[in-house]
Design a protein around this motif. Structure first.
Motif, short mmCIF file in Angstrom:
data_model
loop_
_atom_site.label_atom_id
_atom_site.label_comp_id
_atom_site.label_asym_id
_atom_site.label_seq_id
_atom_site.Cartn_x
_atom_site.Cartn_y
_atom_site.Cartn_z
N ALA A 1 3.36 -2.16 8.95
CA ALA A 1 4.08 -1.49 10.05
C ALA A 1 5.55 -1.30 9.67
CB ALA A 1 3.95 -2.31 11.34
N LEU A 2 6.12 -2.31 9.04
CA LEU A 2 7.55 -2.23 8.70
C LEU A 2 7.81 -1.13 7.67
CD1 LEU A 2 10.35 -3.59 9.16
CD2 LEU A 2 9.88 -4.94 7.12
N ILE A 3 6.99 -1.05 6.63
CA ILE A 3 7.24 -0.01 5.61
C ILE A 3 6.95 1.38 6.17
CG2 ILE A 3 4.97 -0.25 4.45
CD1 ILE A 3 8.35 0.78 2.88
N GLU A 4 5.95 1.46 7.07
CA GLU A 4 5.68 2.77 7.69
C GLU A 4 6.88 3.19 8.56
OE1 GLU A 4 3.67 5.12 7.22
OE2 GLU A 4 4.01 6.34 9.01
N ALA A 5 7.44 2.21 9.27
CA ALA A 5 8.64 2.51 10.08
C ALA A 5 9.79 2.95 9.17
CB ALA A 5 9.04 1.28 10.90
N CYS A 6 9.95 2.25 8.04
CA CYS A 6 11.03 2.61 7.09
C CYS A 6 10.80 4.03 6.53
CB CYS A 6 11.09 1.61 5.94
SG CYS A 6 11.70 -0.01 6.43
N ARG A 7 9.54 4.34 6.27
CA ARG A 7 9.23 5.69 5.74
C ARG A 7 9.59 6.75 6.79
NH1 ARG A 7 5.43 9.66 5.68
NH2 ARG A 7 4.24 8.72 7.39
N ARG A 8 9.14 6.51 8.04
CA ARG A 8 9.41 7.51 9.10
C ARG A 8 10.90 7.66 9.35
NH1 ARG A 8 4.74 6.68 13.75
NH2 ARG A 8 2.97 6.68 12.31
N GLU A 9 11.65 6.56 9.25
CA GLU A 9 13.09 6.61 9.55
C GLU A 9 13.92 6.87 8.29
OE1 GLU A 9 14.40 6.70 12.52
OE2 GLU A 9 12.46 6.37 13.51
N ARG A 10 13.23 7.11 7.17
CA ARG A 10 13.90 7.42 5.89
C ARG A 10 14.92 6.36 5.48
NH1 ARG A 10 12.38 12.64 4.82
NH2 ARG A 10 11.74 13.82 6.64
N VAL A 11 14.53 5.11 5.60
CA VAL A 11 15.41 4.01 5.16
C VAL A 11 15.53 4.06 3.64
CG1 VAL A 11 15.64 1.49 5.05
CG2 VAL A 11 14.84 2.58 7.16
N PRO A 12 16.74 4.02 3.09
CA PRO A 12 16.90 4.22 1.64
C PRO A 12 16.51 3.02 0.78
CG PRO A 12 19.05 4.13 2.71
CD PRO A 12 18.03 4.08 3.81
N LYS A 13 16.38 1.81 1.36
CA LYS A 13 15.93 0.69 0.53
C LYS A 13 15.32 -0.43 1.38
CE LYS A 13 18.06 -0.49 -3.46
NZ LYS A 13 19.05 -1.11 -4.37
N LEU A 14 14.13 -0.91 0.93
CA LEU A 14 13.51 -2.08 1.53
C LEU A 14 13.36 -3.14 0.45
CD1 LEU A 14 11.63 -3.36 3.99
CD2 LEU A 14 9.84 -2.85 2.38
N VAL A 15 13.92 -4.33 0.70
CA VAL A 15 13.74 -5.45 -0.22
C VAL A 15 12.72 -6.39 0.41
CG1 VAL A 15 14.85 -7.43 -1.33
CG2 VAL A 15 16.07 -5.26 -1.14
N HIS A 16 11.60 -6.56 -0.27
CA HIS A 16 10.51 -7.36 0.28
C HIS A 16 10.48 -8.74 -0.38
CE1 HIS A 16 6.54 -8.49 1.68
NE2 HIS A 16 6.19 -8.76 0.44
N ILE A 17 10.49 -9.80 0.45
CA ILE A 17 10.48 -11.16 -0.08
C ILE A 17 9.04 -11.65 -0.21
CG2 ILE A 17 11.37 -13.51 0.12
CD1 ILE A 17 13.61 -11.44 0.07
N SER A 18 8.63 -11.84 -1.46
CA SER A 18 7.29 -12.40 -1.71
C SER A 18 7.46 -13.76 -2.37
CB SER A 18 6.48 -11.42 -2.55
OG SER A 18 5.13 -11.84 -2.63
N THR A 19 6.40 -14.28 -2.93
CA THR A 19 6.40 -15.67 -3.39
C THR A 19 5.76 -15.80 -4.77
OG1 THR A 19 5.25 -17.76 -2.97
CG2 THR A 19 4.33 -15.86 -1.93
N ASP A 20 6.15 -16.87 -5.48
CA ASP A 20 5.51 -17.15 -6.78
C ASP A 20 4.03 -17.48 -6.61
OD1 ASP A 20 5.74 -19.69 -5.63
OD2 ASP A 20 6.80 -20.60 -7.32
N GLU A 21 3.64 -17.80 -5.36
CA GLU A 21 2.25 -18.22 -5.15
C GLU A 21 1.26 -17.06 -5.34
OE1 GLU A 21 1.62 -20.95 -1.89
OE2 GLU A 21 3.71 -21.60 -1.95
N VAL A 22 1.76 -15.81 -5.32
CA VAL A 22 0.84 -14.68 -5.52
C VAL A 22 0.22 -14.68 -6.91
CG1 VAL A 22 1.90 -13.15 -3.80
CG2 VAL A 22 2.69 -13.04 -6.18
N TYR A 23 0.89 -15.34 -7.89
CA TYR A 23 0.32 -15.39 -9.25
C TYR A 23 -0.82 -16.39 -9.35
CZ TYR A 23 4.65 -13.04 -10.74
OH TYR A 23 5.69 -12.16 -10.88
N GLY A 24 -0.94 -17.26 -8.33
CA GLY A 24 -1.94 -18.34 -8.41
C GLY A 24 -1.46 -19.43 -9.35
N GLU A 25 -2.41 -20.30 -9.69
CA GLU A 25 -2.07 -21.47 -10.49
C GLU A 25 -1.64 -21.05 -11.90
OE1 GLU A 25 -4.52 -25.38 -9.60
OE2 GLU A 25 -5.53 -24.07 -11.00
N VAL A 26 -0.53 -21.60 -12.37
CA VAL A 26 -0.07 -21.33 -13.74
C VAL A 26 0.10 -22.69 -14.41
CG1 VAL A 26 1.72 -20.28 -15.19
CG2 VAL A 26 1.12 -19.23 -13.00
#
Ligand SMILES: NC(=O)c1ccc[n+]([C@@H]2O[C@H](COP(=O)([O-])OP(=O)(O)OC[C@H]3O[C@@H](n4cnc5c(N)ncnc54)[C@H](O)[C@@H]3O)[C@@H](O)[C@H]2O)c1
Length: 331
Positions: free
Chosen positions: A106-131
């Motif tokens: 929903a947030l990125i769709e809102a940014c697209r509709r409102e033509r926001v010039p930059k979205l910084v998304h905070i993700s996590t090292d956990e997406v890589y799984g066990e290393v």
């Protein structure tokens, strides 16, 4: 005047991003979009809200209209709102999908509709799984293993679709575990500190050998703004540290600070349904741009313990303050 929106800004990491944004962008208007779940606390941002430096908009990121209202005319959106506690994701995984996946969509769709010039998304090292050996780079395949990390990886997939399909101006950040003030005491460091402050024992999952890296929130917040400024659209950046501890080593470090013997205080409790043994990321890409972590948990522990001692009244319902030494110091 630039408008900067920070989702989840009343939470732990988000509030430190708000502090750093207010410091680095004195002439920008700061808007915090937060649902104020149990993890959001107005006291985390009251110094900015009551001085009119930042505005708090209470709302849910999974509501498109709310997001559109929040991001209208923004020049930068930093997305830190999430359900963030892995333990909760095993019992309430649909809520994690709703907030972390639908909310990000929903947030990125809102940014697209409102033509926001930059979205910084905070993700996590956990997406890589066990290393277990070496370190994951930004190009590695995502192999999430828990409902929390899967929801964070799924959010990234939605964003990748927007980058390819709409050339959406998105930068993704994957960070190590964080430590700092204002972290809800469900996570290991504040939980152990609060247990020791209230005379309780320390519960450790499994055998205590799971390892995690711990990055300070001040290093993290500076890195987020550094990447917001210098990062390339469509790119992903790991933010990491060399500070690595097993859960048992963490218990030991905190016990030492309190002058206690760890073996007298730990209780080994049943492990999570799945508990990654280790995460490890390479942040060479960010290093080559000039960023390095500066702080060490060992050096910051005293200040962190003082903060929880002075703010224990926030967590009265979770811990029995009657057992707390020096309760007079609790504000
Ligand atoms: N804490 C860490 O160690 C760590 C490490 C790496 C990445 N991250 C990521 O950083 C971000 C922030 O984590 P945190 O530890 O500060 O989390 P947190 O749980 O302390 O705070 C989350 C904030 O998001 C808000 N929120 C939750 N659901 C919402 C919704 N539907 N709409 C609007 N706001 C909502 C909460 O009210 C809260 O203020 C998350 O994306 C998390 O995945 C955290």
């Amino acid at each position: 005047m630039h408008k900067i929106v920070i989702t989840g800004g009343a939470g732990f990491a988000g509030s430190h991003i708000v502090d750093e944004t207010c410091r680095q962008h004195p002439n920008s208007r700061i808007v915090i979009l937060d649902k104020m779940t149990y993890a959001g606390d107005v006291r985390n941002i009251s110094h900015h809200v009551f001085s009119n430096r930042a505005q708090l908009l209470v709302g849910d990121i999974s509501d498109l209209e709310t997001c559109q209202r929040a991001v209208k005319d923004a020049s930068l959106v930093i997305h830190a709102a999430a359900e963030s506690h892995v333990d909760n994701s095993f019992s309430n995984s649909l809520e994690f999908t709703r907030t972390n996946v639908l909310g990000t969509h929903a947030l990125i769709e809102a940014c697209r509709r409102e033509r926001v010039p930059k979205l910084v998304h905070i993700s996590t090292d956990e997406v890589y799984g066990e290393v277990m050996a070496g370190s994951a780079t930004e190009e590695d395949v995502l192999r999430p293993t828990t409902p929390y990390s899967s929801s964070k990886a799924a959010a990234e997939m939605i964003l990748r679709g927007y980058i390819q399909s709409y050339h959406a101006p998105i930068v993704i950040i994957r960070a190590n575990n964080l430590y700092g003030t204002r972290q809800f005491p469900e996570k290991i460091i504040p939980r152990f500190i609060c247990h020791l402050l209230t005379g309780q024992r320390l519960p450790i999952h499994g055998n205590g050998h799971n390892r995690r890296h711990y990055l300070s929130t001040s290093d993290f917040a500076q890195a987020v703004l550094f990447i917001a400024d210098k990062g390339d659209i469509g790119e992903t950046y790991n933010i990491g540290t060399t500070e690595e501890y097993t859960n048992l080593e963490m218990a030991q470090l905190i016990c030492e600070h309190f002058g206690k013997e760890v073996n007298d205080l730990v209780d080994f409790v049943p492990d999570r349904p799945f508990n990654d043994a280790r995460y490890s990321i390479s942040w060479d890409k960010l290093k080559s741009m000039g960023w390095q972590p500066k702080n060490r948990l060992r050096d910051d522990l005293g200040l962190l313990v003082d903060w929880y001692r002075n703010n224990m009244s926030r967590y009265e319902e979770l811990f029995d303050l009657r057992d707390m030494p020096n309760t007079a110091a609790v504000s």
